[in-house]
Design an enzyme around this catalytic site. Sequence first.
Site, mmCIF file in Angstrom:
data_model
loop_
_atom_site.group_PDB
_atom_site.id
_atom_site.type_symbol
_atom_site.label_atom_id
_atom_site.label_comp_id
_atom_site.label_asym_id
_atom_site.label_seq_id
_atom_site.Cartn_x
_atom_site.Cartn_y
_atom_site.Cartn_z
ATOM 1 N N GLU A 133 6.257 31.159 -36.639
ATOM 2 C CA GLU A 133 5.931 30.125 -35.644
ATOM 3 C C GLU A 133 7.168 29.249 -35.447
ATOM 4 O O GLU A 133 8.179 29.423 -36.133
ATOM 5 C CB GLU A 133 4.740 29.278 -36.114
ATOM 6 C CG GLU A 133 3.436 30.053 -36.099
ATOM 7 C CD GLU A 133 2.225 29.207 -36.479
ATOM 8 O OE1 GLU A 133 1.224 29.304 -35.791
ATOM 9 O OE2 GLU A 133 2.302 28.443 -37.457
ATOM 10 N N HIS A 258 1.169 19.239 -29.376
ATOM 11 C CA HIS A 258 1.372 20.690 -29.404
ATOM 12 C C HIS A 258 1.784 21.133 -28.014
ATOM 13 O O HIS A 258 1.158 20.766 -27.026
ATOM 14 C CB HIS A 258 0.085 21.401 -29.837
ATOM 15 C CG HIS A 258 0.316 22.820 -30.251
ATOM 16 N ND1 HIS A 258 0.665 23.803 -29.355
ATOM 17 C CD2 HIS A 258 0.259 23.417 -31.469
ATOM 18 C CE1 HIS A 258 0.802 24.946 -30.008
ATOM 19 N NE2 HIS A 258 0.567 24.742 -31.292
ATOM 20 N N ARG A 311 8.427 22.331 -32.596
ATOM 21 C CA ARG A 311 7.418 21.915 -31.637
ATOM 22 C C ARG A 311 7.843 20.779 -30.702
ATOM 23 O O ARG A 311 7.533 20.784 -29.523
ATOM 24 C CB ARG A 311 6.234 21.431 -32.463
ATOM 25 C CG ARG A 311 4.951 21.864 -31.947
ATOM 26 C CD ARG A 311 3.933 21.692 -33.012
ATOM 27 N NE ARG A 311 3.548 22.989 -33.523
ATOM 28 C CZ ARG A 311 2.600 23.149 -34.424
ATOM 29 N NH1 ARG A 311 1.977 22.104 -34.917
ATOM 30 N NH2 ARG A 311 2.283 24.346 -34.830
ATOM 31 N N HIS A 388 -1.914 16.749 -31.124
ATOM 32 C CA HIS A 388 -2.295 17.807 -32.068
ATOM 33 C C HIS A 388 -2.383 17.330 -33.513
ATOM 34 O O HIS A 388 -3.279 17.713 -34.236
ATOM 35 C CB HIS A 388 -1.271 18.932 -31.953
ATOM 36 C CG HIS A 388 -1.571 20.131 -32.790
ATOM 37 N ND1 HIS A 388 -2.747 20.840 -32.686
ATOM 38 C CD2 HIS A 388 -0.834 20.756 -33.759
ATOM 39 C CE1 HIS A 388 -2.727 21.854 -33.539
ATOM 40 N NE2 HIS A 388 -1.597 21.817 -34.212
ATOM 41 N N ARG A 423 5.990 17.572 -37.853
ATOM 42 C CA ARG A 423 5.520 18.568 -38.828
ATOM 43 C C ARG A 423 5.935 19.985 -38.422
ATOM 44 O O ARG A 423 5.788 20.374 -37.273
ATOM 45 C CB ARG A 423 4.001 18.500 -38.944
ATOM 46 C CG ARG A 423 3.401 19.575 -39.805
ATOM 47 C CD ARG A 423 1.918 19.392 -39.953
ATOM 48 N NE ARG A 423 1.206 19.577 -38.718
ATOM 49 C CZ ARG A 423 0.830 20.753 -38.234
ATOM 50 N NH1 ARG A 423 1.140 21.864 -38.874
ATOM 51 N NH2 ARG A 423 0.147 20.828 -37.109
HETATM 52 C C1 SIN Z 1 -0.711 26.776 -34.033
HETATM 53 O O1 SIN Z 1 -1.345 27.762 -34.370
HETATM 54 O O2 SIN Z 1 0.115 26.766 -33.121
HETATM 55 C C2 SIN Z 1 -0.959 25.507 -34.755
HETATM 56 C C3 SIN Z 1 -0.522 25.634 -36.134
HETATM 57 C C4 SIN Z 1 -0.204 24.297 -36.682
HETATM 58 O O3 SIN Z 1 -0.521 23.280 -36.082
HETATM 59 O O4 SIN Z 1 0.438 24.254 -37.717
#
Ligand code: SIN
Length: 578
Positions: A133, A258, A311, A388, A423
Amino acid sequence: MVDAPVRRVPGRLTAPTPGWTTTSDVVVIGSGIAGLTAALRLRGQVEKILVVTKDVLAAGSTQWAQGGIAAALGPGDTPEEHEVDTLVAGAGACNAEAVRILVNEGPEAVRELIALGTKFDHSPDGELSLTREGGHHRDRIAHAGGDATGAEIQRALIAAIERAPEIEVVQHALAVDLLLDGPLEEGGGIAGVTLHVMGEGQRDGVGAVHCRAVVLASGGLGQVFSQTTNPAVSTGDGMAVALRAGAVLRDLEFVQFHPTVMYLGPDSRGQQPLISEAVRGEGAFLVDGLPEEGGRRFMQGVHELADLAPRDVVAKAIMRRMLETGQPHMWLDARHLGAAGSEASDLGDREARVSRFWERRFPTILATARSHGVDPVTQLIPVAPACHYASGGVRTDLFGRSNVPGLYATGEVACSGVHGANRLASNSLLEGLVFSRRIADVLPGELRPASVPAVDGRTEGLVPGVVRRDLQEVMTSRVGVLRTAEGLTDAAQLLDKLAGLRAVEVNQESWETTNLLTISAALTDAATLREETRGSHWREDFPERDDAQWAGHFDVVMTDGETTLRFDAEPATDRGIS
Ligand code: SIN
């Protein structure tokens, strides 16, 4: 020193006198990964444990987590690499020691979750399946049910709680306020908590639990904003009760938006569907229009990780492109996932492959998108940033202790220092897991003697529940992704006005709205005072990060309803790398 405004909000919530009383050693408030892990690890170490939760056990944020849980479990990965990625995402505001603990204790904690019965996904060769991610330089996100990681973890934890009848659970119980046995400056600490319980027999209505410690694990504050990925229960209650009891809140201005939340139209409010970052981890990318019609990818060149940048970088790039084009959202193109190997000319075969990939890897997102009329197999997904995650919260030490004796905090309600200003993806479930274990390691040895709550002299108050929408709208438009001094001043003025209103009805809507107001006021002040851009805090009028001035944290404290902020400058060595 900073010139911080003083805000007046209720010193405690107006509530009926407790109609029932019970006792426990420890009360755990919240039933996600943090709360249930703490309760399970405390079992056998303290006699009486009571878990209280505002709705049903599975109603919190854990259940909704899609992407997964990050830990250095894959071949070649190391805690040190996970540490670097976490510190980089945190933009110079992490507590380096807390991060070190997170990444080093993480793998063992995840293995324990597996031993408890959590079924993570595995690859055909039997290895734990790990994905990537934003902000991660390795595949290190364990997932379950494709994109239903939180739901599987929650299921396993609830099953474990059901096998532990010695842990008492009370559902539909809102924590109204914490009870102290005396002023903090005279050695006072936790003596109990008042709850409002709906429909639980003899414990119906407002009551008091006298206890020796409270573990706050009540999640975040997403409902401060009009659109959020958080469920309806995330109204900042834990942070508000802690603040009213004298706990320090830290880093409230670092609210993470997010980047890829499904856009459902300008009037959509409340919890919105998340399109996990893991979708980009599997190869999806952002575009500013249909590529066949000239739309282009805009993350390339913005960051070395392009669509998988941390993010805050992606959210800002989306917002910029939205402003430049006048569009209310951007799009995610995931129509090619799983299609590798099919002939471009054989469209039927290609579509079938993509469909199979989506059904296996992202069944929840696929069903949700389709239920909103978008088929990600053949269509672009409209996305925009939405609230988020709260990186800040109740300031804790490395064992989850707050500054209030007997009060611990873990998970999103806490500020352990691991997230800094932003985060890293999938570090949140891990934080709840690791720091709840650490709380259980120390709490039994430092339980306070049972005591009687002192007379509560704080000034009570309650704002009407109907102001919630106005509050959310001003927070979204003025204290959201983009902030300016002017907008923040507007927000503070409206919040002051709302704080002057008095509720006629005493009910859950008013309690939650008062909590939202309390946290919004502190968050707005911290965002106003932080005259720089760092991590998820984006000031249009101060676009650069300013380490000379703002390397450190804003702490909020409250005395009988008066909140004040102070700046705690942190030496560079504690901040980790930038
Ligand atoms: C996501 O799946 O994009 C969210 C995961 C997260 O907030 O750590």
